[in-house]
Design an enzyme around this catalytic site. Structure first.
Site, short mmCIF file in Angstrom:
data_model
loop_
_atom_site.label_atom_id
_atom_site.label_comp_id
_atom_site.label_asym_id
_atom_site.label_seq_id
_atom_site.Cartn_x
_atom_site.Cartn_y
_atom_site.Cartn_z
N ASP A 39 5.20 6.17 4.26
CA ASP A 39 6.01 6.17 3.26
C ASP A 39 7.47 6.04 3.42
O ASP A 39 7.96 7.17 3.95
CB ASP A 39 5.54 7.09 2.18
CG ASP A 39 4.22 6.98 1.69
OD1 ASP A 39 4.15 5.96 1.05
OD2 ASP A 39 3.33 7.68 1.51
N HIS A 70 4.93 1.14 3.58
CA HIS A 70 4.92 1.28 1.96
C HIS A 70 6.59 1.43 1.84
O HIS A 70 7.17 2.60 2.06
CB HIS A 70 4.23 2.41 1.41
CG HIS A 70 4.43 2.55 0.09
ND1 HIS A 70 4.07 3.57 -0.84
CD2 HIS A 70 5.28 1.53 -1.00
CE1 HIS A 70 4.22 3.50 -2.21
NE2 HIS A 70 5.18 2.02 -2.34
N MET A 72 9.74 2.04 -0.30
CA MET A 72 10.34 2.48 -1.43
C MET A 72 11.65 2.55 -1.63
O MET A 72 12.51 3.72 -1.32
CB MET A 72 9.68 3.95 -1.95
CG MET A 72 8.12 3.90 -2.38
SD MET A 72 7.34 5.50 -2.43
CE MET A 72 6.85 5.44 -0.45
N PHE A 147 6.98 11.33 -4.39
CA PHE A 147 6.55 12.75 -3.80
C PHE A 147 4.90 12.49 -3.72
O PHE A 147 4.34 11.78 -4.47
CB PHE A 147 6.84 13.60 -4.73
CG PHE A 147 8.42 13.88 -5.09
CD1 PHE A 147 9.29 14.50 -3.96
CD2 PHE A 147 8.97 13.24 -6.09
CE1 PHE A 147 10.62 14.62 -4.50
CE2 PHE A 147 10.46 13.16 -6.56
CZ PHE A 147 11.16 13.90 -5.48
N GLY A 148 4.59 13.23 -2.80
CA GLY A 148 3.02 13.42 -2.63
C GLY A 148 2.57 14.54 -3.46
O GLY A 148 3.41 15.35 -4.01
N GLY A 149 1.22 14.38 -3.73
CA GLY A 149 0.84 15.96 -4.16
C GLY A 149 0.91 15.78 -5.88
O GLY A 149 0.87 16.79 -6.50
N GLY A 198 -2.88 11.31 0.86
CA GLY A 198 -1.86 12.24 1.44
C GLY A 198 -2.33 13.63 1.61
O GLY A 198 -3.21 14.05 2.59
N SER A 199 -2.17 14.18 0.37
CA SER A 199 -2.57 15.93 0.52
C SER A 199 -4.04 16.30 0.61
O SER A 199 -4.66 16.94 1.22
CB SER A 199 -2.01 16.49 -0.88
OG SER A 199 -1.74 15.45 -1.85
C1 DX5 Z 1 4.11 8.65 -3.32
C2 DX5 Z 1 3.53 7.91 -2.02
C3 DX5 Z 1 2.36 8.15 -1.57
C4 DX5 Z 1 1.86 9.81 -1.34
C5 DX5 Z 1 0.44 10.05 -1.87
O1 DX5 Z 1 5.29 8.05 -3.54
O2 DX5 Z 1 3.82 6.44 -1.85
O3 DX5 Z 1 1.89 7.41 -0.43
O4 DX5 Z 1 2.12 10.23 -0.06
O5 DX5 Z 1 0.33 11.45 -1.69
P1 DX5 Z 1 -0.92 11.96 -2.30
O6 DX5 Z 1 -2.04 11.49 -1.87
O7 DX5 Z 1 -0.76 13.57 -2.23
O8 DX5 Z 1 -0.73 11.88 -4.06
ZN ZN Z 2 2.73 5.29 -0.42
#
Ligand code: DX5
Ligand code: ZN
Length: 229
Positions: A39, A70, A72, A147-149, A198-199
Site C-alpha cells: 500500500d 496499490h 493511493m 488506514f488499515g483496521g 492486513g490486520s
Molecule cells: C487501506 C489499504 C488496505 C489496508 C487493509 O487504505 O488499501 O490495503 O491495509 O487493511 P485491513 O485488512 O486491516 O482493513
Molecule cells: Zn490496499
C-alpha cells in the site's frame, strides 16, 4: 503471471512490522500468502503517508510471488516508471486520482506491468465499464482508503455487478478493506477472487512467531471457499 479465478489471499504489509518488511513478506509467503499487497500512500490522495518506490524496490527480492502494488497517490503517471522499475507485478491506480485513468492504465501496461484500477466505496461499478478490455484487475475498496483496521463496508451488489460486467475477460476482482474470515465469504460469493487482508493476517504473530499468520490465512481462505476452518 497466469490468470485464474481461484481464491488468492494477499496480505497487506501495512499491518506488518515496518522495521522488518523483507522478513515479513517472506514469512507471509511461507505461511501461505498467494500475493503480497503493498500500500503506497501520499498524504494527498489519502490522509496518510506510507512509503514509495525505493521501499518497494528494497522488499522486491524478499517476495517470490506476485508483488501487488496499490497506489493511493495523485498524480499517478509521473511515478509509473519508478514503481515498474521497483519490480511491481501489478500496479493499481485509483479511478478518482485524476481525469485520465485510460491514459494511466495504458502507461502501466506500456511499462510491461499488469494494470489495475481501484474504486473507492462511493464510486459506482459503471465507472470501469469502458476500461474492461484495458485492465487486468479491479480493486473494490470496502473501506475508505488511508488506514488499515477499518470496518468493512458491504458492497456485495457492486461486486456482483462487476463480476457480470467482466464476463469471460481475464480480469481479477480484488477486495481491499476489512476482509476477515467473517466478511470473506460474502465477497467471494459475489465474485471476488483476490482478498487483501492486513490486520486479519498479521494479528497475533511476528517475524519470530509467524505461525499465527498461517492460521489466519487458512481461516480466511477456508471461509471464502465455504469450508469454514
Ligand atoms: C487501506 C489499504 C488496505 C489496508 C487493509 O487504505 O488499501 O490495503 O491495509 O487493511 P485491513 O485488512 O486491516 O482493513
Ligand atoms: Zn490496499
Amino acid at each position: 503471471m497466469t490468470f485464474d479465478r481461484s481464491i488468492k489471499i494477499a496480505p497487506s504489509i501495512l499491518a506488518a512490522d515496518f522495521a522488518n518488511f523483507g522478513a515479513e513478506c517472506a514469512a507471509a509467503e511461507a505461511e501461505g500468502a498467494d500475493w503480497i499487497h503493498v500500500d503506497v500512500m501520499d498524504g494527498h490522495f489519502v490522509p496518510n503517508i506510507s512509503f514509495g518506490p525505493s521501499t518497494c524496490a528494497a522488499i522486491r527480492p524478499h517476495i517470490k510471488g506476485v508483488m501487488d502494488v496499490h497506489l493511493m497517490i495523485a498524480p499517478v503517471d509521473p511515478y509509473i516508471d519508478a514503481f515498474a522499475d521497483a519490480g511491481a507485478d501489478i500496479l493499481t491506480a485509483h479511478i478518482e486520482a485524476g481525469p485520465h485513468i485510460h491514459r494511466t492504465v495504458q502507461a502501466i501496461r506500456g511499462a510491461d506491468v499488469k494494470a489495475g484500477v481501484a474504486l473507492n466505496p462511493g464510486t459506482p461499478a459503471s465507472a470501469v465499464e469502458d476500461l474492461l478490455d484495458s485492465i487486468d484487475l479491479i480493486c473494490v475498496m470496502t473501506v475508505n482508503p488511508g488506514f488499515g483496521g477499518q470496518k468493512f463496508i458491504d458492497l456485495t451488489a457492486k461486486i456482483r455487478a462487476l463480476r457480470k460486467m467482466i464476463g469471460d475477460r481475464p480480469v481479477h476482482i480484488e477486495i481491499d478493506g476489512g476482509v476477515d474470515a467473517t466478511t470473506a465469504p460474502l465477497v467471494a460469493k459475489a465474485g471476488a477472487d483476490v482478498l487483501v487482508a492486513g490486520s486479519a493476517v498479521f494479528r497475533g504473530g511476528s517475524v519470530t512467531n509467524p505461525a499465527p499468520y498461517g492460521e489466519n490465512i487458512r481461516a480466511i481462505r477456508a471461509a471464502a471457499m465455504g469450508t469454514y476452518a
